[in-house]
Design a protein around this motif. Structure first.
Motif, PDB file in Angstrom:
ATOM      1  N   PRO A 342       0.947  -1.141   0.016  1.00 17.37           N
ATOM      2  CA  PRO A 342      -0.047  -0.053   0.027  1.00 17.37           C
ATOM      3  C   PRO A 342       1.122   1.105  -0.127  1.00 17.37           C
ATOM      4  O   PRO A 342       1.902   1.395   0.524  1.00 17.37           O
ATOM      5  CB  PRO A 342      -0.676  -0.142   1.294  1.00 17.37           C
ATOM      6  N   VAL A 343       0.327   2.296  -0.705  1.00 15.99           N
ATOM      7  CA  VAL A 343       1.249   3.731  -0.695  1.00 15.99           C
ATOM      8  C   VAL A 343       0.354   4.658   0.499  1.00 15.99           C
ATOM      9  O   VAL A 343      -0.783   4.387   0.486  1.00 15.99           O
ATOM     10  CB  VAL A 343       1.070   4.142  -2.243  1.00 15.99           C
ATOM     11  N   ASP A 344       1.152   5.301   0.792  1.00 17.60           N
ATOM     12  CA  ASP A 344       0.630   6.425   1.720  1.00 17.60           C
ATOM     13  C   ASP A 344       0.501   7.542   1.026  1.00 17.60           C
ATOM     14  O   ASP A 344       1.663   8.423   0.768  1.00 17.60           O
ATOM     15  CB  ASP A 344       1.342   6.683   3.019  1.00 17.60           C
ATOM     16  N   PRO A 345      -0.572   8.341   0.717  1.00 17.27           N
ATOM     17  CA  PRO A 345      -0.555   9.476  -0.198  1.00 17.27           C
ATOM     18  C   PRO A 345      -0.322  10.720   0.798  1.00 17.27           C
ATOM     19  O   PRO A 345      -0.368  11.983   0.384  1.00 17.27           O
ATOM     20  CB  PRO A 345      -2.092   9.753  -0.777  1.00 17.27           C
ATOM     21  N   GLY A 346      -0.188  10.532   1.896  1.00 19.63           N
ATOM     22  CA  GLY A 346      -0.120  11.524   3.058  1.00 19.63           C
ATOM     23  C   GLY A 346      -1.310  12.395   3.325  1.00 19.63           C
ATOM     24  O   GLY A 346      -1.182  13.552   3.684  1.00 19.63           O
ATOM     25  N   ARG A 347      -2.465  12.082   2.860  1.00 17.41           N
ATOM     26  CA  ARG A 347      -3.723  13.095   3.171  1.00 17.41           C
ATOM     27  C   ARG A 347      -5.116  11.836   3.079  1.00 17.41           C
ATOM     28  O   ARG A 347      -4.579  10.784   2.568  1.00 17.41           O
ATOM     29  CB  ARG A 347      -4.011  13.838   1.728  1.00 17.41           C
ATOM     30  N   PRO A 348      -6.042  12.280   3.463  1.00 23.23           N
ATOM     31  CA  PRO A 348      -7.078  11.540   3.312  1.00 23.23           C
ATOM     32  C   PRO A 348      -7.430  11.172   1.872  1.00 23.23           C
ATOM     33  O   PRO A 348      -7.465  12.083   0.913  1.00 23.23           O
ATOM     34  CB  PRO A 348      -8.368  12.353   4.225  1.00 23.23           C
ATOM     35  N   LEU A 349      -8.268  10.154   1.567  1.00 23.69           N
ATOM     36  CA  LEU A 349      -8.415   9.716   0.352  1.00 23.69           C
ATOM     37  C   LEU A 349      -9.963  10.158  -0.125  1.00 23.69           C
ATOM     38  O   LEU A 349     -10.593  10.501   0.665  1.00 23.69           O
ATOM     39  CB  LEU A 349      -8.540   8.266   0.240  1.00 23.69           C
TER      40      LEU A 349
END
Length: 737
Positions: A342-349
């Motif tokens: 999984p990647v962490d976009p650093g913000r809510p999806l």
């Protein structure tokens, strides 16, 4: 070839085949009203013959629905001549299908003079005998004119030969004072020259039968026999009778000295018959004539039989594409062990969901989607839920309502997939992922949008479609055994990640051929909400549904066939017959089977033991469960059965039929009882728990403990991880390309 283009080609050919099949059905259902056309033709001919003088008429053979020759060359020449009428010696159609008969009616409409038809082999095939009889008249008949008698025989075998021969003896006298011409669909005497294709055979082709008929002709004074059935011209006299084979009004001719386009010009009066050959040459050289003959044949095939050609061609294309797909497309028969991080976009999806059903409709999918939306929003993610509109819907943040096309009550709302504002709303939302909850309709719309926006798509398999075969206007076995599984497999394989609620459902998904990554995550429940008690509300429900202090059983199910409620009611009847402790079953839910189930309950004498409560607001479900001592469930169509988890969260042991969606949560003899779909065994389990309070309480505690592992928060977190895996895989695939 590009996969999308190949898919488009496949469905275009499939559409062609289906359209042609529908058109064929239309032709049979909407046949023209034309009937007994030969009666009017004969009236016109008799009127001309009554004027006296020689009778002149043209004879054509092997017309074969020819557009290039019969319609555009032969008929204009006949119209321009001085003949009084025209006769087909047979095979004026290329086949007996409805389209061929419709076409020949159009061709004959270009004639300025009346016509008569011989019933030949082509007219007979493909069930054409009925069409000929209805549109034109009998298969054999005779016309007695002052100048000549014309006799038309049925050489196809449709009419018995002995009957026709008896009829000939009745209508013909050996001393007939006018010429007699007999028309028959196949040659009685072999043509003078060898033909490229063997002449047609028919009822009088066998030597004994032919000789008997020819002997009858001789005794009855027949002067001439004219036949079709071969693409040639032959004129010979055998035993005093002139036999002409004419087969040049259409179809395929070689265009040599024996096989060429032509028709006959006959003149008849009491003194005899004169027959002249009219040859039709439209090409300047022999080679050009042969090419022309082939062209006229192919042209007619495409013009009249183009639907057949197109259907056959499309069927071959579909078969070839299917075989190519089965033989040469690489398939993955083992799980994909590529590292999926999984990647962490650093913000809510930002998540868009598409569902064909949602609140206020109460069903498993609608509730599951609502809980997922709630859990995601609690974690700070943004959700745009696209769902059908309902008459009694309440405003809800993050829900985009799509206008409906068809409404069959609250259970079935067909939303408009072409709604332009839906596209605009989704584009403006700029989703990171699209989550699809159905493999058709709005699910298909969501998948198209995901591809258009170049974001990953996640599909949750909620519903066993094959269990709804009774509600689909298709043969039940076909939908249940083929179409339902094909629909799920095709849709799932086009998505990036698949979510299922139970391990056995994962096994099913793999079994039908889905090769995408599959994640098992059952829908969560709000455990604490089902542990809350409102004494006042409980007292009101007890006064309403249990004033006599019985033991309460409860089930929650839509009142529809796939929920197997007839089995449940039969079990209650058996339970009563066993003189079990006084009980009452509350069935919570509504549906199209309510009226029938009410009658079933009344006929079984269970009006006191079984109550159809109807639809209950979601917030009141915990109170109804708190009223009961046992939760019962007989559905065999679930992928998860969330109501079972809700009952367990309320501290109720469960008695259920062992089926998919149930066995993942009910541990037999620990959190409840599972049996086969056997009336006696299931009733035994219910009876045992009704009389054993200690065992009920032990199972109730175990059920609550199990339910607490399925919270909405955990469920939402698990789904978010699937989203992040899908986004990561999508990004890696983009970098690789």
């Amino acid at each position: 070839m590009n996969r999308a283009l190949l898919s488009l080609f496949f469905y275009a050919n499939l559409a062609i085949v289906l359209a042609i099949a529908a058109y064929r059905a239309y032709l049979y259902a909407a046949a023209p009203d034309a009937s007994a056309l030969l009666v009017r033709q004969i009236d016109r001919i008799e009127a001309v013959a009554a004027e006296g003088g020689p009778l002149r008429f043209a004879v054509v053979g092997e017309g074969n629905n020819s557009i290039g020759m019969l319609e555009r060359e032969v008929i204009p020449r006949i119209n321009a001549s001085d003949v009084d009428f025209v006769v087909s010696a047979g095979n004026i159609v290329s086949g007996g299908g409805e389209d061929k008969y419709r076409s020949i009616l159009q061709i004959l409409s270009h004639l300025d003079i009346p016509y008569l038809l011989t019933f030949g082999e082509n007219e007979f095939e493909e069930f054409g005998s009925t069409r000929f009889y209805q549109r034109f008249g009998p298969h054999f008949y005779s016309i007695a004119l002052p100048q000549a008698r014309l006799v038309f025989l049925d050489a196809t075998g449709r009419t018995p030969t002995d009957w026709q021969e008896r009829w000939l003896r009745d209508i013909l006298q050996s001393g007939e004072d006018r010429p007699v011409i007999v028309f028959v669909g196949h040659p009685l005497v072999a043509p003078e020259h060898e033909t490229l294709f063997e002449p047609d055979r028919g009822a009088w082709s066998e030597p004994d039968d032919r000789d008997r008929l020819l002997d009858l002709f001789d005794r009855l004074g027949v002067d001439m026999v004219i036949s079709a059935g071969a693409a040639t011209y032959s004129d010979q006299v055998v035993d005093g009778i002139r036999h002409i084979v004419t087969g040049g009004a259409g179809g395929f001719v070689v265009n040599d000295e024996t096989s060429f386009y032509h028709y006959l010009d006959l003149s008849a009066d009491r003194d005899g018959i004169q027959a002249d050959l009219v040859r039709i040459d439209t090409a300047p050289t022999p080679l050009a004539q042969r090419v022309e003959g082939l062209w006229f044949f192919v042209y007619s095939l495409f013009y009249v039989g183009w639907l057949n050609f197109l259907a056959i061609f499309s069927a071959f294309v579909l078969t070839a594409m299917y075989l190519y797909n089965r033989l040469f497309r690489e398939r993955r028969y083992y799980p994909d062990y590529d590292l999926r991080v999984p990647v962490d976009p650093g913000r809510p999806l930002r998540i868009v969901m598409f569902t064909n059903t949602y609140l206020p409709s109460i069903n498993g999918v609608a509730v599951s989607v609502n809980r997922l939306k709630t859990g995601l929003e609690r974690q700070g993610h943004e959700v745009l839920l696209c769902a059908p509109s309902y008459d009694d819907q309440r405003p809800e943040a993050g829900v985009f309502r799509i206008p409906i096309l068809i409404s069959l009550g609250a259970a079935f709302r067909l939303a408009n997939p072409f709604h332009r504002q839906t596209w605009r709303a989704v584009r403006e939302f700029q989703p990171d992922v699209v989550h699809l909850h159905h493999p058709y309709w709005l699910g298909s719309l969501g998948l198209r949008m995901a591809r258009k926006l170049k974001v990953p798509s996640v599909f949750t398999y909620h519903t066993r479609l094959e269990q709804f075969a009774h509600a689909i206007p298709l043969p039940g076995a076909l939908f249940r055994n083929v179409i339902a599984h094909w629909l799920v497999r095709r849709f799932a394989n086009r998505c990036d990640e698949i979510i299922v609620p139970t391990p056995i459902t994962r096994d099913y998904i793999h079994l039908i051929g889905v090769d995408r990554p599959v994640h098992v995550h059952p829908t969560g429940i709000e455990v604490e909400r089902f542990r809350q008690r409102n004494p006042t509300q409980l007292a009101e429900l007890a006064a309403r549904f249990n004033p006599d202090g019985r033991r309460i059983l409860v089930t929650i199910a839509r009142l529809s066939k796939e929920k197997n409620l007839d089995f449940l009611i039969a079990a209650m009847k058996e339970l009563k017959a066993r003189q079990a402790p006084p009980f009452r079953l509350l069935i919570i839910g509504d549906g199209d089977e309510r009226a029938r189930l009410t009658s079933t309950i009344r006929d079984a004498g269970l009006t006191s033991e079984v109550r159809l409560v109807g639809s209950v607001p979601m917030q009141d479900i915990p109170a109804y469960l708190a009223l009961a001592q046992l939760f019962v469930f007989t559905s065999v169509s679930e992928t998860q059965g969330m109501v079972i988890l809700e009952a367990m969260a309320a501290g109720l042991p469960v008695v259920a039929v062992n089926a998919t969606g149930v066995d993942a949560f009910v541990q037999n003899r620990r959190t409840g009882m599972l049996t086969e779909e056997d009336l006696d065994a299931w009733t035994d389990a219910v009876h045992a728990l009704l009389v054993n309070r200690s065992e009920r309480q032990t199972m109730a505690r175990a059920a609550l403990e199990e339910a607490q592992t399925h919270s909405i928060e955990r469920f939402a977190a698990d789904i978010v991880r699937v989203y992040l895996i899908a986004i990561g895989a999508w990004e890696r695939a983009g970098k690789e390309h």
